[in-house]
Design a protein around this motif. Structure first.
Motif, PDB file in Angstrom:
ATOM      1  N   ALA A 174       0.849  -1.175   0.026  1.00  0.00           N
ATOM      2  CA  ALA A 174       0.085  -0.051  -0.228  1.00  0.00           C
ATOM      3  C   ALA A 174       0.989   1.231  -0.100  1.00  0.00           C
ATOM      4  N   ALA A 175       0.254   2.422  -0.615  1.00  0.00           N
ATOM      5  CA  ALA A 175       0.852   3.699  -0.547  1.00  0.00           C
ATOM      6  C   ALA A 175       0.139   4.670   0.122  1.00  0.00           C
ATOM      7  N   ASP A 176       0.684   5.583   0.687  1.00  0.00           N
ATOM      8  CA  ASP A 176      -0.158   6.770   1.435  1.00  0.00           C
ATOM      9  C   ASP A 176       1.073   7.876   1.814  1.00  0.00           C
ATOM     10  N   PRO A 177       0.477   9.062   1.663  1.00  0.00           N
ATOM     11  CA  PRO A 177       1.292  10.141   1.710  1.00  0.00           C
ATOM     12  C   PRO A 177       1.785  10.111   3.143  1.00  0.00           C
ATOM     13  N   TYR A 178       1.176   9.682   4.148  1.00  0.00           N
ATOM     14  CA  TYR A 178       1.365   9.870   5.771  1.00  0.00           C
ATOM     15  C   TYR A 178       1.743   8.388   6.233  1.00  0.00           C
ATOM     16  N   TYR A 179       3.199   8.302   6.521  1.00  0.00           N
ATOM     17  CA  TYR A 179       3.524   7.083   7.284  1.00  0.00           C
ATOM     18  C   TYR A 179       2.985   6.817   8.421  1.00  0.00           C
ATOM     19  N   SER A 180       2.439   7.868   9.183  1.00  0.00           N
ATOM     20  CA  SER A 180       1.736   7.357  10.489  1.00  0.00           C
ATOM     21  C   SER A 180       0.504   6.683  10.198  1.00  0.00           C
ATOM     22  N   ASN A 181       0.102   6.635   9.189  1.00  0.00           N
ATOM     23  CA  ASN A 181      -1.344   5.916   8.858  1.00  0.00           C
ATOM     24  C   ASN A 181      -0.953   4.252   8.543  1.00  0.00           C
ATOM     25  N   MET A 182       0.220   4.143   8.349  1.00  0.00           N
ATOM     26  CA  MET A 182       0.371   2.774   7.950  1.00  0.00           C
ATOM     27  C   MET A 182       0.114   1.610   9.092  1.00  0.00           C
ATOM     28  N   PRO A 183       0.789   1.680  10.336  1.00  0.00           N
ATOM     29  CA  PRO A 183       0.495   0.753  11.108  1.00  0.00           C
ATOM     30  C   PRO A 183      -0.759   0.512  11.547  1.00  0.00           C
ATOM     31  N   THR A 184      -1.739   1.480  11.480  1.00  0.00           N
ATOM     32  CA  THR A 184      -2.971   1.298  11.657  1.00  0.00           C
ATOM     33  C   THR A 184      -4.043   1.088  10.397  1.00  0.00           C
ATOM     34  N   MET A 185      -3.282   1.347   9.450  1.00  0.00           N
ATOM     35  CA  MET A 185      -4.324   1.119   8.092  1.00  0.00           C
ATOM     36  C   MET A 185      -5.245   2.183   7.903  1.00  0.00           C
ATOM     37  N   THR A 186      -4.797   3.096   8.343  1.00  0.00           N
ATOM     38  CA  THR A 186      -6.010   4.298   8.589  1.00  0.00           C
ATOM     39  C   THR A 186      -6.110   4.806   7.007  1.00  0.00           C
ATOM     40  N   ALA A 187      -7.293   4.459   6.325  1.00  0.00           N
ATOM     41  CA  ALA A 187      -7.665   5.136   5.031  1.00  0.00           C
ATOM     42  C   ALA A 187      -6.567   5.229   3.996  1.00  0.00           C
ATOM     43  N   LEU A 188      -5.582   4.181   4.045  1.00  0.00           N
ATOM     44  CA  LEU A 188      -4.739   4.199   2.991  1.00  0.00           C
ATOM     45  C   LEU A 188      -5.104   4.447   1.719  1.00  0.00           C
ATOM     46  N   ASP A 189      -4.225   5.082   0.804  1.00  0.00           N
ATOM     47  CA  ASP A 189      -5.034   5.424  -0.517  1.00  0.00           C
ATOM     48  C   ASP A 189      -4.801   4.788  -1.526  1.00  0.00           C
ATOM     49  N   TYR A 190      -3.910   3.906  -1.680  1.00  0.00           N
ATOM     50  CA  TYR A 190      -3.603   2.954  -2.748  1.00  0.00           C
ATOM     51  C   TYR A 190      -3.241   1.567  -2.257  1.00  0.00           C
ATOM     52  N   TRP A 191      -3.765   0.561  -2.838  1.00  0.00           N
ATOM     53  CA  TRP A 191      -3.514  -0.554  -2.792  1.00  0.00           C
ATOM     54  C   TRP A 191      -3.028  -1.574  -3.926  1.00  0.00           C
ATOM     55  N   GLY A 192      -2.216  -2.687  -3.793  1.00  0.00           N
ATOM     56  CA  GLY A 192      -1.963  -3.442  -4.864  1.00  0.00           C
ATOM     57  C   GLY A 192      -3.030  -4.577  -4.714  1.00  0.00           C
ATOM     58  N   GLN A 193      -2.804  -5.558  -5.711  1.00  0.00           N
ATOM     59  CA  GLN A 193      -3.911  -6.731  -5.924  1.00  0.00           C
ATOM     60  C   GLN A 193      -3.454  -8.179  -5.014  1.00  0.00           C
ATOM     61  N   GLY A 194      -2.184  -7.761  -4.343  1.00  0.00           N
ATOM     62  CA  GLY A 194      -1.948  -8.841  -3.578  1.00  0.00           C
ATOM     63  C   GLY A 194      -1.183 -10.068  -4.071  1.00  0.00           C
ATOM     64  N   THR A 195      -0.219 -10.768  -3.467  1.00  0.00           N
ATOM     65  CA  THR A 195       0.546 -11.868  -3.707  1.00  0.00           C
ATOM     66  C   THR A 195       0.329 -12.884  -2.843  1.00  0.00           C
ATOM     67  N   GLN A 196       0.220 -14.164  -3.290  1.00  0.00           N
ATOM     68  CA  GLN A 196       0.116 -15.305  -2.174  1.00  0.00           C
ATOM     69  C   GLN A 196       1.444 -15.833  -1.620  1.00  0.00           C
ATOM     70  N   VAL A 197       1.447 -15.785  -0.385  1.00  0.00           N
ATOM     71  CA  VAL A 197       2.706 -16.738   0.053  1.00  0.00           C
ATOM     72  C   VAL A 197       2.302 -17.927   0.826  1.00  0.00           C
ATOM     73  N   THR A 198       2.784 -19.005   0.806  1.00  0.00           N
ATOM     74  CA  THR A 198       2.315 -20.140   1.547  1.00  0.00           C
ATOM     75  C   THR A 198       3.656 -20.760   1.997  1.00  0.00           C
ATOM     76  N   VAL A 199       3.527 -21.159   3.126  1.00  0.00           N
ATOM     77  CA  VAL A 199       4.633 -21.748   3.797  1.00  0.00           C
ATOM     78  C   VAL A 199       4.233 -22.790   4.485  1.00  0.00           C
ATOM     79  N   SER A 200       4.937 -24.084   4.041  1.00  0.00           N
ATOM     80  CA  SER A 200       4.582 -25.471   4.271  1.00  0.00           C
ATOM     81  C   SER A 200       5.433 -25.930   5.474  1.00  0.00           C
ATOM     82  N   PRO A 201       4.691 -26.744   6.634  1.00  0.00           N
ATOM     83  CA  PRO A 201       5.602 -27.130   7.592  1.00  0.00           C
ATOM     84  C   PRO A 201       6.699 -27.839   7.293  1.00  0.00           C
TER      85      PRO A 201
END
Length: 124
Positions: free
Chosen positions: A97-124
């Motif tokens: 995600a991208a946002d002008p305000y770093y302080s918004n990141m840890p709380t995910m406060t109204a972040l401006d832009y998101w990507g579509q995601g990528t799957q990570v799978t960790v097997s035991p």
């Protein structure tokens, strides 16, 4: 408009490593803080790591501290997440995600832009 495209996900055994990348385009890269987040099946999306626009400040969730490293490359306008010592509980879809305000990141406060995601799978 900012576009974000994640890559680098995949299947890895516990204890292994993966490197995720998030390609940024559309606006001035240095004006945006960047963050990584993840969502496991049946769970809410959670904060993983963030980095300031200038790259001088970073923060991490306690669950990944010491194992994950966030960085940004200004030449290629990408944000990377190096993940080591992976655990099955790290399995999730990872989003940047991208946002002008770093302080918004840890709380995910109204972040401006998101990507579509990528799957990570960790097997035991």
């Amino acid at each position: 408009q900012v576009q974000l495209v994640e890559s680098g996900g995949g299947l890895v055994q516990a204890g292994g490593s993966l490197r995720l990348s998030c390609a940024f385009s559309g606006r001035t890269f240095t004006r945006y803080a960047m963050g990584w987040f993840r969502q496991a099946p049946g769970k809410e999306r959670e904060f993983v790591a963030a980095i300031t626009g200038g790259g001088g400040g970073t923060s991490y969730a306690d669950s990944v501290k010491g194992r994950f490293t966030i960085s940004r490359n200004y030449a290629t306008t990408t944000t990377n997440l190096q993940m080591t010592s992976l655990k099955p509980e790290d399995t999730a879809i990872y989003y940047c995600a991208a946002d002008p305000y770093y302080s918004n990141m840890p709380t995910m406060t109204a972040l401006d832009y998101w990507g579509q995601g990528t799957q990570v799978t960790v097997s035991p």
